[in-house]
Enzyme design. Structure first.
Site, short mmCIF file in Angstrom:
data_model
loop_
_atom_site.label_atom_id
_atom_site.label_comp_id
_atom_site.label_asym_id
_atom_site.label_seq_id
_atom_site.Cartn_x
_atom_site.Cartn_y
_atom_site.Cartn_z
CD GLU A 91 30.75 41.01 43.56
OE1 GLU A 91 31.84 41.29 43.44
OE2 GLU A 91 29.14 41.32 43.22
NE ARG A 138 48.24 37.17 45.36
CZ ARG A 138 49.19 37.99 46.22
NH1 ARG A 138 50.38 37.48 47.51
NH2 ARG A 138 48.46 38.88 45.91
N GLY A 188 37.86 43.18 47.02
CA GLY A 188 38.96 44.12 46.81
C GLY A 188 39.42 44.66 48.07
CB CYS A 198 63.36 24.40 33.30
SG CYS A 198 63.40 22.90 33.82
CD GLU A 199 58.63 29.82 32.72
OE1 GLU A 199 59.76 30.58 32.31
OE2 GLU A 199 58.81 28.73 31.48
CE1 TYR A 211 48.15 39.46 39.95
CE2 TYR A 211 48.54 38.06 40.84
CZ TYR A 211 47.95 38.35 40.13
OH TYR A 211 46.55 37.69 39.96
N GLY A 218 36.74 37.79 48.61
CA GLY A 218 37.91 37.19 48.34
C GLY A 218 38.53 36.25 49.11
NE ARG A 219 43.92 40.17 47.73
CZ ARG A 219 45.22 39.69 46.50
NH1 ARG A 219 45.73 39.03 46.52
NH2 ARG A 219 44.12 40.04 45.18
CE1 TYR A 273 41.53 35.72 42.76
CE2 TYR A 273 42.17 37.26 45.25
CZ TYR A 273 41.47 36.90 43.96
OH TYR A 273 40.22 37.14 44.32
C1 LIG Z 1 37.65 38.62 41.89
C2 LIG Z 1 36.25 39.43 42.39
C3 LIG Z 1 35.68 39.54 43.38
C4 LIG Z 1 36.82 39.67 44.96
O1 LIG Z 1 38.26 39.64 44.47
P1 LIG Z 1 38.79 40.18 46.36
O2 LIG Z 1 40.50 41.56 45.50
O3 LIG Z 1 39.23 38.56 46.43
O4 LIG Z 1 38.41 40.62 47.41
C5 LIG Z 1 34.80 40.56 43.54
N1 LIG Z 1 34.20 40.28 42.49
C6 LIG Z 1 34.93 40.35 41.35
C7 LIG Z 1 33.32 41.07 40.45
C8 LIG Z 1 35.46 40.05 41.28
O5 LIG Z 1 36.27 40.16 40.00
#
Ligand SMILES: *Cc1c(COP(=O)(O)O)cnc(C)c1O
Length: 402
Positions: free
Chosen positions: A260, A299, A226, A329-330, A303, A262-263, A358
């Site tokens: 964990e 995105r 997150g 077409c949106e 969002y 991602g972004r 994403y």
């Molecule tokens: C999506 C997700 C993440 C990663 O979220 P980011 O905002 O991209 O860091 C980590 N853990 C879980 C369980 C997720 O669903």
């Protein structure tokens, strides 16, 4: 070395995703170093960008993988992530997925309900091997982010409230086929304020202490992901402050700290290259129509996300605001709104920044558009890591029923 977008776009055509693999490594190392001196595992949240080469790249750096479907577990395994570094989360795991995850002997399944725990126990019993589990705690903390990416409030579908989680841990401890080794939370995405993460860590650490006091030995403390990135002018959570808050919350607990991300690992490493097709004016409103669309990057419309835009090689002084829109077409098919731009011409190249997370993974075939190609760049060399999807690829599973 700056990436030569013009050359790449001519060689591979547009729309095109380009990823800076060196920057991915830099992002990973910032977090790894922030946790130095602690037992830690930085996992990569595969759903942010699931390309096998991206996963492999993080695997080679030592990362684990956070997966939310058995498909992602398979990707992680085939990209060479060590099985003892893979965890499987998600609110709706199916028996077949549970069976395969247990058979593959990944680190643990992250449970999101009591009902799911019972299914996992049943499947584990049938296989004759205990399931290593963690429980995702819903700490009821407001992450102060977009409601679509907020996950840590009771009103969200994710995780288990504390009292129930405690009952689940006690049940699991006494169950022959469940082995509770981890605890987890993940309160939302694109977080720019550390306080909610610190608060959640404190709540979950207190729970961990009370579990240890009754003999439930939690070994993995997983704070989810997150951590946000800068799309426009957001203030950022520094990796150091992040690590410090987590270390402080877990003081005295003998656990491996896991996150964990991602972004934060891939978001700022990706670029979507797109070419101008036309300009048009509707009344007073100016549109620049490009060859990328909401099927390539969802995105903005999903969002209201604000991606920085640059138009390459055009220095005209006369600048006015334009919406950058795709061919779909949106009316929701836009990439950016009210961008100050000089007059553009056919085939001018536009770069959409911070599209590494994403972006491609949310892309679709809507309007029968093939998904873009993906390119990895490292030390000035590029490699195609996914081919452009053809019309034949798209219809391969269909039949024209007569
Ligand atoms: C999506 C997700 C993440 C990663 O979220 P980011 O905002 O991209 O860091 C980590 N853990 C879980 C369980 C997720 O669903």
């Amino acid at each position: 070395m700056p990436i030569d977008f013009q050359t790449l776009s001519k060689k591979y055509d547009t729309p095109l995703y380009v990823y800076d693999f060196d920057r991915m490594q830099g992002n990973y190392q910032l977090f790894k170093e922030a946790f130095s001196g602690e037992k830690s595992l930085i996992s990569y949240a595969v759903k942010a960008n699931s390309n096998l080469s991206v996963i492999r790249h993080f695997g080679e750096l030592g990362a684990g993988a956070d997966c939310v479907s058995i498909g992602e577990v398979r990707r992680a395994l085939s990209a060479g992530i060590e099985r003892y570094k893979i965890i499987f989360s998600g609110v709706g795991k199916q028996d077949e997925e549970i069976r395969e995850a247990l058979t593959e002997e990944i680190l643990m399944l992250n449970l999101e309900s009591e009902a799911e725990m019972k299914r996992v126990e049943m499947v584990a019993q049938a296989l004759g091997r205990p399931a290593r589990i963690s429980i995702r705690i819903n700490p009821n903390v407001d992450p102060k982010t977009h409601p679509y990416i907020s996950t840590g409030l009771h009103e969200n579908k994710f995780g288990v409230e504390i009292a129930r989680a405690k009952r689940m841990y006690i049940y699991a401890k006494n169950a022959e086929f469940l082995d509770p080794i981890g605890i987890h939370f993940h309160i939302g995405s694109q977080l720019t304020d550390l306080a909610p993460i610190a608060e959640a860590a404190q709540i979950v650490a207190d729970l961990t202490r009370s579990l240890k006091a009754i003999g439930i030995e939690i070994r993995f403390f997983d704070v989810g992901g997150g951590v946000g990135i800068r799309y426009a002018d957001e203030t950022l959570i520094s990796p150091q402050a992040y690590a410090e808050a987590i270390v402080k919350a877990t003081k005295g607990l003998d656990v491996t700290l896991m996150c964990e991300l991602g972004r934060a690992l891939v978001g700022n490493t990706g670029y979507l290259l797109t070419s101008v097709l036309y300009e048009k004016q509707n009344g007073g409103k100016r549109f620049v129509i490009v060859d990328a669309a909401m099927n390539d990057l969802l995105r903005p419309t999903l969002y209201n996300a604000d991606h920085r835009i640059t138009l390459l090689d055009r220095k005209d002084t006369e600048i006015s605001e334009a919406d950058i829109v795709g061919p779909i077409c949106e009316s929701g098919d836009w990439l950016a709104k009210a961008v100050p731009l000089p007059k553009t011409e056919h085939n001018d190249l536009i770069v959409v920044h911070d599209a590494g997370a994403y972006g491609f993974t949310m892309s679709s075939n809507y309007n029968t558009r093939g998904r873009a190609a993906e390119i990895a760049v490292s030390a000035g060399n590029e490699r195609m890591i996914r081919q452009r999807e053809s019309f034949e690829d798209q219809i391969r599973l269909e039949e024209a029923y007569l």
